[in-house]
Design a protein around this motif. Structure first.
Motif, PDB file in Angstrom:
ATOM      1  N   PRO A 176      71.948  71.471 -23.488  1.00 20.77           N
ATOM      2  CA  PRO A 176      70.633  71.620 -22.368  1.00 20.77           C
ATOM      3  C   PRO A 176      69.737  70.567 -22.685  1.00 20.77           C
ATOM      4  N   ASP A 177      68.955  70.021 -21.741  1.00 20.22           N
ATOM      5  CA  ASP A 177      67.701  69.399 -21.885  1.00 20.22           C
ATOM      6  C   ASP A 177      66.628  70.114 -22.196  1.00 20.22           C
ATOM      7  N   ASP A 178      65.625  69.491 -22.899  1.00 18.06           N
ATOM      8  CA  ASP A 178      64.416  70.451 -23.198  1.00 18.06           C
ATOM      9  C   ASP A 178      63.455  70.227 -21.779  1.00 18.06           C
ATOM     10  N   PRO A 179      63.150  71.339 -21.264  1.00 20.78           N
ATOM     11  CA  PRO A 179      62.332  70.973 -20.128  1.00 20.78           C
ATOM     12  C   PRO A 179      60.857  70.887 -20.470  1.00 20.78           C
ATOM     13  N   ARG A 180      60.787  71.175 -21.906  1.00 23.09           N
ATOM     14  CA  ARG A 180      59.037  70.932 -22.328  1.00 23.09           C
ATOM     15  C   ARG A 180      59.123  69.386 -22.526  1.00 23.09           C
ATOM     16  N   ARG A 181      60.096  68.518 -22.776  1.00 25.04           N
ATOM     17  CA  ARG A 181      59.901  67.167 -22.984  1.00 25.04           C
ATOM     18  C   ARG A 181      59.455  66.239 -21.679  1.00 25.04           C
ATOM     19  N   SER A 182      58.361  65.591 -22.026  1.00 30.17           N
ATOM     20  CA  SER A 182      58.071  64.826 -21.005  1.00 30.17           C
ATOM     21  C   SER A 182      58.787  63.521 -21.011  1.00 30.17           C
ATOM     22  N   MET A 183      58.734  63.005 -19.921  1.00 25.26           N
ATOM     23  CA  MET A 183      59.425  61.627 -19.704  1.00 25.26           C
ATOM     24  C   MET A 183      58.543  60.553 -20.507  1.00 25.26           C
ATOM     25  N   VAL A 184      59.312  59.801 -21.359  1.00 29.99           N
ATOM     26  CA  VAL A 184      58.725  58.663 -21.991  1.00 29.99           C
ATOM     27  C   VAL A 184      59.637  57.296 -21.531  1.00 29.99           C
ATOM     28  N   GLU A 185      58.824  56.265 -21.365  1.00 33.79           N
ATOM     29  CA  GLU A 185      59.338  55.010 -20.789  1.00 33.79           C
ATOM     30  C   GLU A 185      60.187  54.551 -21.894  1.00 33.79           C
ATOM     31  N   LYS A 186      61.451  54.196 -21.636  1.00 31.68           N
ATOM     32  CA  LYS A 186      62.052  53.471 -22.568  1.00 31.68           C
ATOM     33  C   LYS A 186      61.823  52.410 -23.054  1.00 31.68           C
ATOM     34  N   PRO A 187      61.842  51.923 -24.482  1.00 31.72           N
ATOM     35  CA  PRO A 187      61.099  50.529 -25.006  1.00 31.72           C
ATOM     36  C   PRO A 187      62.121  49.377 -24.572  1.00 31.72           C
ATOM     37  N   ASP A 188      61.526  48.396 -24.619  1.00 32.62           N
ATOM     38  CA  ASP A 188      62.426  47.050 -24.453  1.00 32.62           C
ATOM     39  C   ASP A 188      62.840  46.525 -26.058  1.00 32.62           C
ATOM     40  N   PRO A 189      64.052  45.860 -26.051  1.00 38.66           N
ATOM     41  CA  PRO A 189      64.606  45.566 -27.286  1.00 38.66           C
ATOM     42  C   PRO A 189      63.672  44.524 -27.930  1.00 38.66           C
ATOM     43  N   VAL A 190      63.558  44.702 -29.158  1.00 42.01           N
ATOM     44  CA  VAL A 190      62.767  43.654 -30.202  1.00 42.01           C
ATOM     45  C   VAL A 190      63.564  42.902 -30.669  1.00 42.01           C
TER      46      VAL A 190
END
Length: 253
Positions: A44-58
């Motif tokens: 199950p996904d956590d419904p409380r978790r806000s969407m976070v932009e995936k970072p670019d590779p470094v």
């Protein structure tokens, strides 16, 4: 493979000839391949978790990024590695004689895998290398955690009966290029039992590289890289160092 519980020195060691794979979400990401069909079941996904932009590779533009919001970290993997959803878990069960069926010895989440599916004859799809992050379990600090996890994983994946030759380094301080600080340890096993029943060529040995740190929420976490050794495409130390150095804060509130 085996599970060992060593006293104060720390190994609740891990296990297993049998790999556990639980896949949630949409499985692979970043075009890393198809979701593993074996052992899959949604988490199950956590419904409380806000969407976070995936970072670019470094490390390089063509590298991929494996994230783990629960451990507030992300790291890069080479383009040929497969990334997975954060709610994918991989680990090992205790396969020793007399063990309680389904006893889980080690597991980590948000894993990336290298040469996934390399052995077509295997009952379960397997990889030759994988890396991911897990919570600390009872260790007093990053030195102890790094040592424990290194031994646990190499024992779990390669030699639960402890018939091989083990080596482990002393914990060394390490800070990633992005400011995550802790300790790193490398554990290896060689001289694996010749009677191992492998559907494909058995590895010459195995290696676990760990980096234990305190995450952005103050919790102990460990990044683990586990790999077969002695095969032509084995990840180089340079590649492992680049992956570990790319570990950085992610999804920090």
């Amino acid at each position: 493979m085996l599970t060992v519980v060593l006293a104060a020195a720390v190994v609740a060691a891990a296990a297993a000839t049998t790999a556990l794979v639980l896949r949630g979400g949409d499985g692979a990401s970043d075009g890393g391949g198809e979701e593993h069909p074996v052992g899959a079941r949604p988490a199950p996904d956590d419904p409380r978790r806000s969407m976070v932009e995936k970072p670019d590779p470094v490390v390089a533009p063509d590298w991929r990024v494996q994230t783990n919001a629960d451990k507030h970290s992300a790291f890069d993997v080479p383009p040929e590695w497969k990334t997975n959803s954060e709610d994918t878990y991989v680990g090992y069960n205790d396969d020793r004689e007399g063990a309680e069926p389904g006893t889980l010895l080690v597991a980590m989440s948000g894993p990336s895998e290298y040469l996934y599916g390399w052995c077509a004859e295997a009952d379960n799809p397997s990889a030759r290398s994988m890396a991911g992050t897990k919570a600390g379990q009872g260790a007093s600090g990053t030195e102890e955690a790094a040592r424990n996890e290194a031994m646990n994983w190499v024992l779990a994946a390669y030699d639960q009966e402890q018939l091989g030759t083990f080596e482990i380094t002393e914990p060394e301080p390490f800070t990633s290029e992005h400011g995550i600080t802790g300790h790193t340890v490398t554990a290896t096993v060689t001289d694996l039992a010749e009677n191992r029943h492998e559907p494909c060529e058995a590895p010459e040995g195995g290696k676990a590289v760990t980096f234990s740190f305190i995450d952005a929420q103050g919790d102990l976490a460990t990044w683990v890289l586990l790999t077969d050794t002695g095969f032509p495409e084995e990840p180089s130390q340079e590649t492992i160092d680049a992956m570990m150095n790319s570990l950085r804060p992610y999804a920090v509130d």
